[in-house]
Each structure stands twice: as C-alpha cells, then as structure tokens.
Design a protein around this motif. Structure first.
Motif, PDB file in Angstrom:
ATOM      1  N   SER A  71      44.755  40.700  39.034  1.00 40.86           N
ATOM      2  CA  SER A  71      46.024  41.258  38.565  1.00 40.86           C
ATOM      3  C   SER A  71      47.188  40.400  39.049  1.00 40.86           C
ATOM      4  CB  SER A  71      46.214  42.668  39.117  1.00 40.86           C
ATOM      5  OG  SER A  71      45.218  43.519  38.667  1.00 40.86           O
ATOM      6  N   PRO A  72      48.251  40.362  38.262  1.00 38.29           N
ATOM      7  CA  PRO A  72      49.464  39.690  38.747  1.00 38.29           C
ATOM      8  C   PRO A  72      50.010  40.416  39.979  1.00 38.29           C
ATOM      9  CG  PRO A  72      49.580  40.077  36.376  1.00 38.29           C
ATOM     10  CD  PRO A  72      48.387  40.831  36.889  1.00 38.29           C
ATOM     11  N   GLY A  92      51.915  42.568  42.388  1.00 31.52           N
ATOM     12  CA  GLY A  92      52.619  43.822  42.186  1.00 31.52           C
ATOM     13  C   GLY A  92      51.869  44.837  41.347  1.00 31.52           C
ATOM     14  N   GLU A  93      50.830  44.415  40.622  1.00 28.56           N
ATOM     15  CA  GLU A  93      50.015  45.346  39.840  1.00 28.56           C
ATOM     16  C   GLU A  93      48.808  45.793  40.648  1.00 28.56           C
ATOM     17  OE1 GLU A  93      48.608  44.160  36.004  1.00 28.56           O
ATOM     18  OE2 GLU A  93      50.595  43.608  35.289  1.00 28.56           O
ATOM     19  N   SER A  94      48.267  46.953  40.303  1.00 35.48           N
ATOM     20  CA  SER A  94      47.038  47.412  40.959  1.00 35.48           C
ATOM     21  C   SER A  94      45.875  46.502  40.550  1.00 35.48           C
ATOM     22  CB  SER A  94      46.754  48.868  40.578  1.00 35.48           C
ATOM     23  OG  SER A  94      46.554  48.973  39.188  1.00 35.48           O
ATOM     24  N   ARG A 104      42.582  44.852  39.085  1.00 37.08           N
ATOM     25  CA  ARG A 104      41.735  45.004  37.903  1.00 37.08           C
ATOM     26  C   ARG A 104      40.295  44.954  38.390  1.00 37.08           C
ATOM     27  NH1 ARG A 104      45.039  40.692  34.132  1.00 37.08           N
ATOM     28  NH2 ARG A 104      46.898  41.976  33.930  1.00 37.08           N
ATOM     29  N   THR A 125      38.286  42.770  42.476  1.00 36.82           N
ATOM     30  CA  THR A 125      39.603  42.253  42.103  1.00 36.82           C
ATOM     31  C   THR A 125      39.565  41.120  41.073  1.00 36.82           C
ATOM     32  OG1 THR A 125      39.572  40.616  43.864  1.00 36.82           O
ATOM     33  CG2 THR A 125      40.514  42.800  44.388  1.00 36.82           C
ATOM     34  N   GLN A 144      39.195  52.854  35.664  1.00 36.45           N
ATOM     35  CA  GLN A 144      40.409  53.415  35.089  1.00 36.45           C
ATOM     36  C   GLN A 144      41.364  53.972  36.148  1.00 36.45           C
ATOM     37  OE1 GLN A 144      41.118  53.190  31.600  1.00 36.45           O
ATOM     38  NE2 GLN A 144      39.485  51.713  31.966  1.00 36.45           N
ATOM     39  N   ASP A 195      45.064  52.780  37.180  1.00 35.02           N
ATOM     40  CA  ASP A 195      45.697  52.581  35.879  1.00 35.02           C
ATOM     41  C   ASP A 195      44.639  52.473  34.784  1.00 35.02           C
ATOM     42  OD1 ASP A 195      48.317  52.285  37.054  1.00 35.02           O
ATOM     43  OD2 ASP A 195      47.708  50.270  37.678  1.00 35.02           O
ATOM     44  N   ARG A 232      43.046  50.965  31.612  1.00 37.16           N
ATOM     45  CA  ARG A 232      43.103  49.615  31.057  1.00 37.16           C
ATOM     46  C   ARG A 232      42.020  49.431  30.009  1.00 37.16           C
ATOM     47  NH1 ARG A 232      44.185  47.419  36.838  1.00 37.16           N
ATOM     48  NH2 ARG A 232      46.399  46.945  36.707  1.00 37.16           N
ATOM     49  N   ASP A 238      43.906  44.245  28.232  1.00 38.89           N
ATOM     50  CA  ASP A 238      44.729  44.130  29.433  1.00 38.89           C
ATOM     51  C   ASP A 238      44.190  43.106  30.427  1.00 38.89           C
ATOM     52  OD1 ASP A 238      46.493  46.219  28.608  1.00 38.89           O
ATOM     53  OD2 ASP A 238      44.973  47.675  29.231  1.00 38.89           O
ATOM     54  N   SER A 288      42.921  39.355  31.587  1.00 34.90           N
ATOM     55  CA  SER A 288      43.115  37.954  31.219  1.00 34.90           C
ATOM     56  C   SER A 288      41.910  37.150  31.696  1.00 34.90           C
ATOM     57  CB  SER A 288      44.411  37.397  31.821  1.00 34.90           C
ATOM     58  OG  SER A 288      44.384  37.453  33.217  1.00 34.90           O
TER      59      SER A 288
END
Length: 151
Positions: free
Chosen positions: A20-21, A23-25, A27, A68, A100, A103, A105, A109, A111
């Motif tokens: 994840s970028p 600041g995001e939770s 993935r 992650t 899920q 968040d 996804r 979502d 990449s």
C-alpha cells in the motif's frame, strides 16, 4: 481461470502485489486451496489450506506468506504435491482472496498484482487479475484426477 490436467507431481502457486502507498492500510492477499473427496468431488471440501494451516498429510502448504506485499517478486507461495496426495481426494481448487479488513478492496485496487503457477520451470498459468478487476476473490485453477488417478 484455468483447469490443469496431465501427470502433475508437484506445482507451486505464486502470488505478488505491491504494498500500500504510505498512509493507507496494508493490502493483504492470500492463496487458499480446497480439497474435495473422490466420492464427492463437488460437495463440501474435506479441508482448506491457507496461510495459517497446511493439509493433514503435508502435501499442500504455504511456504511463503506476506501480509503487506513487501518483498521482491512473488511474496506468497503455496506448494501442492499431487504425487503424494491420497487417492481419497479427486479435486483441489486453488484461489486467491483479498482481506477486506480494515478496508474493502478489489483486484482493481491492487497494483502490480499477479499470479504464476509452475511445475518445475514450466509455466502453467500467469495472470494479472485484470479479468476479475471488480472481484475480491477468484479461482486460479482446479486440479482433478482422471479415472487412472493422474492429475
């Protein structure tokens, strides 16, 4: 996505995705396998294998796991040893699911997500999940035995 047949002894299912970028939770994706009995190949699975388990006989297990996506290349891997799998099982379905929490996804979502299924150095399946972009889970492959007991 695919059905593979024809004398498979051992295959590996690999999964990759970018973290994840900032600041995001996180993935988090997982490979999951469901094993079905020879006398009921489309009924309820006899057992499931995922990141926190393995098959009772050790023929299906997750050898690499990521929560992650951090790492180089494929960060999650499941091995399936069909040459050792009991003849009591006729079908194994392998899929991938996206956690899920916290968040919701979908594959859209993610990449750089992708999967690779190999037998030794032979690529049996490669996919980037673009065909199931709006899904949160998908079947990657099903492995079945023919009447002679071969996968």
């Amino acid at each position: 996505m695919g059905t593979v047949v024809g004398g498979l002894d051992k295959v590996e299912v690999r999964l990759k995705w970018d973290p994840s970028p900032l600041g995001e939770s996180p993935r988090h994706l997982d490979i999951v396998a469901a094993t079905y009995a020879a006398d009921d190949p489309f009924g309820e699975p006899v057992y499931l294998v995922h990141y926190d388990s393995r098959s009772p006989d050790g023929t299906i297990n997750v050898s690499r796991h990521s929560q992650t996506g951090q790492g180089f290349g494929f960060v999650e891997e499941m091995s399936l040893e069909f040459d050792r799998l009991s003849s009591a099982y006729a079908r194994v379905v392998v899929g991938v699911v996206i956690h899920q929490e916290p968040d919701a996804r979908t594959f859209a979502d993610m990449s750089n997500a992708g999967t690779l299924i190999v037998k030794g150095y032979e690529e049996l399946l490669t996919d980037d999940f673009s065909g199931v972009a709006h899904a949160a889970a998908t079947t990657l492959a099903q492995f079945t035995r023919d009447d002679s007991g071969h996968e």
